[in-house]
Design an enzyme around this catalytic site. Sequence first.
Site, PDB file in Angstrom:
ATOM      1  N   THR A   1      12.782  -2.124   6.949  1.00  0.00           N
ATOM      2  CA  THR A   1      11.507  -2.000   7.660  1.00  0.00           C
ATOM      3  C   THR A   1      11.192  -3.271   8.446  1.00  0.00           C
ATOM      4  OG1 THR A   1       9.116  -2.138   7.239  1.00  0.00           O
ATOM      5  CG2 THR A   1      10.520  -2.366   5.347  1.00  0.00           C
TER       6      THR A   1
ATOM      7  N   SER B   1       4.166  -7.108   0.965  1.00  0.00           N
ATOM      8  CA  SER B   1       3.919  -6.344  -0.275  1.00  0.00           C
ATOM      9  C   SER B   1       5.203  -6.363  -1.109  1.00  0.00           C
ATOM     10  CB  SER B   1       3.554  -4.890   0.036  1.00  0.00           C
ATOM     11  OG  SER B   1       4.723  -4.170   0.397  1.00  0.00           O
TER      12      SER B   1
ATOM     13  N   TYR C   1       6.704  -3.766  -2.083  1.00  0.00           N
ATOM     14  CA  TYR C   1       7.599  -2.774  -1.465  1.00  0.00           C
ATOM     15  C   TYR C   1       8.449  -3.439  -0.384  1.00  0.00           C
ATOM     16  CZ  TYR C   1       8.793   0.192   2.491  1.00  0.00           C
ATOM     17  OH  TYR C   1       9.450   0.753   3.564  1.00  0.00           O
TER      18      TYR C   1
HETATM   19  N1  LIG Z   1       8.268   6.765   7.291  1.00  0.00           N
HETATM   20  C1  LIG Z   1       8.128   5.576   7.858  1.00  0.00           C
HETATM   21  O1  LIG Z   1       7.234   5.334   8.683  1.00  0.00           O
HETATM   22  C2  LIG Z   1       9.101   4.473   7.516  1.00  0.00           C
HETATM   23  C3  LIG Z   1       9.016   3.264   8.208  1.00  0.00           C
HETATM   24  C4  LIG Z   1       9.917   2.242   7.909  1.00  0.00           C
HETATM   25  C5  LIG Z   1      10.875   2.434   6.920  1.00  0.00           C
HETATM   26  N2  LIG Z   1      10.915   3.622   6.244  1.00  0.00           N
HETATM   27  C6  LIG Z   1      11.923   3.781   5.191  1.00  0.00           C
HETATM   28  O2  LIG Z   1      12.676   4.951   5.452  1.00  0.00           O
HETATM   29  C7  LIG Z   1      13.027   5.598   4.233  1.00  0.00           C
HETATM   30  C8  LIG Z   1      12.556   7.037   4.258  1.00  0.00           C
HETATM   31  O3  LIG Z   1      11.138   7.074   4.438  1.00  0.00           O
HETATM   32  P1  LIG Z   1      10.334   8.418   4.275  1.00  0.00           P
HETATM   33  O4  LIG Z   1       9.038   8.219   4.967  1.00  0.00           O
HETATM   34  O5  LIG Z   1      11.207   9.562   4.626  1.00  0.00           O
HETATM   35  O6  LIG Z   1      10.076   8.406   2.695  1.00  0.00           O
HETATM   36  P2  LIG Z   1       9.946   9.660   1.689  1.00  0.00           P
HETATM   37  O7  LIG Z   1       9.278   9.136   0.476  1.00  0.00           O
HETATM   38  O8  LIG Z   1       9.334  10.824   2.371  1.00  0.00           O
HETATM   39  O9  LIG Z   1      11.469  10.001   1.368  1.00  0.00           O
HETATM   40  C9  LIG Z   1      12.217   9.295   0.426  1.00  0.00           C
HETATM   41  C10 LIG Z   1      12.948  10.309  -0.439  1.00  0.00           C
HETATM   42  O10 LIG Z   1      13.817   9.586  -1.318  1.00  0.00           O
HETATM   43  C11 LIG Z   1      13.735  10.168  -2.602  1.00  0.00           C
HETATM   44  N3  LIG Z   1      14.047   9.125  -3.603  1.00  0.00           N
HETATM   45  C12 LIG Z   1      13.376   7.959  -3.826  1.00  0.00           C
HETATM   46  N4  LIG Z   1      13.950   7.289  -4.823  1.00  0.00           N
HETATM   47  C13 LIG Z   1      15.016   8.016  -5.226  1.00  0.00           C
HETATM   48  C14 LIG Z   1      15.993   7.860  -6.242  1.00  0.00           C
HETATM   49  N5  LIG Z   1      16.001   6.795  -7.049  1.00  0.00           N
HETATM   50  N6  LIG Z   1      16.949   8.818  -6.379  1.00  0.00           N
HETATM   51  C15 LIG Z   1      16.973   9.909  -5.561  1.00  0.00           C
HETATM   52  N7  LIG Z   1      16.057  10.124  -4.602  1.00  0.00           N
HETATM   53  C16 LIG Z   1      15.096   9.187  -4.441  1.00  0.00           C
HETATM   54  C17 LIG Z   1      12.304  10.680  -2.728  1.00  0.00           C
HETATM   55  O11 LIG Z   1      12.177  11.696  -3.686  1.00  0.00           O
HETATM   56  C18 LIG Z   1      12.019  11.153  -1.299  1.00  0.00           C
HETATM   57  O12 LIG Z   1      12.325  12.518  -1.137  1.00  0.00           O
HETATM   58  C19 LIG Z   1      12.389   4.773   3.116  1.00  0.00           C
HETATM   59  O13 LIG Z   1      13.357   3.895   2.594  1.00  0.00           O
HETATM   60  C20 LIG Z   1      11.308   4.004   3.822  1.00  0.00           C
HETATM   61  O14 LIG Z   1      11.034   2.800   3.179  1.00  0.00           O
HETATM   62  C21 LIG Z   1      10.060   4.634   6.519  1.00  0.00           C
END
Ligand SMILES: NC(=O)c1ccc[n+]([C@@H]2O[C@H](COP(=O)([O-])OP(=O)(O)OC[C@H]3O[C@@H](n4cnc5c(N)ncnc54)[C@H](O)[C@@H]3O)[C@@H](O)[C@H]2O)c1
Length: 389
Positions: A147, A182, A184
């Site tokens: 991120t 954070s 996270y």
């Molecule tokens: N959405 C955003 O705006 C954004 C921005 C920057 C970075 N990210 C990063 O992109 C990635 C995806 O984001 P998102 O918004 O789709 O999140 P999300 O929470 O919707 O999807 C993450 C998925 O991973 C699964 N998961 C988490 N831990 C797990 C584990 N130990 N074993 C198996 N499955 C697991 C969850 O059940 C979930 O379905 C994340 O790493 C997030 O930090 C997202």
Amino acid sequence: MVKKKVLILGGDGYLGWPTAMYFSRKGHDVAVVDNFIKRQWEAEVEAEPLIPIPSLQQRIRIWKQATGKKIRMYVGNLAHERFVARIFRDFKPDVIIHYGEQPSAPFSMMGNERTNETQINNVVGTLNVIYSMKRSTPEAHLIKLGTMGEYGTPNIDIEEGWITITHKGRKDRMLFPKKPGSFYHLSKVHDSNNLEFACRVWGLRVTDLNQGVVYGMETEETKLADGLHTSFHYDDIFGTALNRFCVQAVAGVPITPYGKGGQKRGFLNIVDTLRCVELAALHPAKKGEFRVFNQFTEVFSIRELAEKVKSAAADMGIRAKIRHVRNPRTELEQHYYNPVHRALPKLGLKPHLLSDVLVESMLAKIIEHKDLINEEIIMPRVLWVSKTE
Ligand SMILES: NC(=O)c1ccc[n+]([C@@H]2O[C@H](COP(=O)([O-])OP(=O)(O)OC[C@H]3O[C@@H](n4cnc5c(N)ncnc54)[C@H](O)[C@@H]3O)[C@@H](O)[C@H]2O)c1
């Protein structure tokens, strides 16, 4: 791209599911991994998405009916090393796209237990992935979602992952210094350090995508059939500021930027996330290379976002109000922000802009589901520094 085996970690998530459909539609052999922990966390902290999401099994079935294409599924926890090792031995991916982490800053700041849960889940999961790659698929390319928040908001230009430093007359290329906001974001910094080490020492190939805040509810694939939509969070824990502001405008309650609203962040459309990941896959990192791309297309302050939503709502006949509230986070509210983002445009990224989707594919869609809005879950519940500390 020639047909590849693409393993998508976190395939039930906001970005994971649309990515799975995107690569499957392009003819790749796609497998998804998830343990549905996000659905459990949503229930625990009362933060369900606006539109209910079918189970992953159902979505895979609907996808097969709509396109004739099969997506394989592995259910289990990435933090369990034997489970991850088994998937790599069984599926032997060429490309791994790793979204499978706890993605929320406020969740990670809820207290000791949630902090531990976030860092163990994220850091250990990623360690298991790189060990499995080393053992079973050392030539594979890992595309890992980091991120932009890893950098924080330093008072200098932010480079793409690396910086050349001259210190006391000597020069070296170092990872760009991080000042995250954070526990996270810190988990992502720890991941980045572990990944760089694995590339340097084991010769793995990794692209770390330092992604901005993603917005948007639709991709070409989500529109192919009912039930293929992805999650839209508007609560204080998993929702983004933009999503909250859109829902507040539709619900007829004030739009509430935190503090002065001068906090600047990078943003991108979900369809650009898919394209960025595809571009990274088409142009893999070299053996031993830890490559970092800053993945966003536009920068806005939180105040600008609030104004944009207010004016887009006005275009739809909704009179929205803006009310600044006390910032629950500890962060700079006025600051310099100039991150470089050259690598992905150079590979061919053509940005889709916020102004293109705000009215038609965000506000209009929220209006369709207005009855499902729960106003109780929008205002901040998590403080970075609690009053008793
Ligand atoms: N959405 C955003 O705006 C954004 C921005 C920057 C970075 N990210 C990063 O992109 C990635 C995806 O984001 P998102 O918004 O789709 O999140 P999300 O929470 O919707 O999807 C993450 C998925 O991973 C699964 N998961 C988490 N831990 C797990 C584990 N130990 N074993 C198996 N499955 C697991 C969850 O059940 C979930 O379905 C994340 O790493 C997030 O930090 C997202």
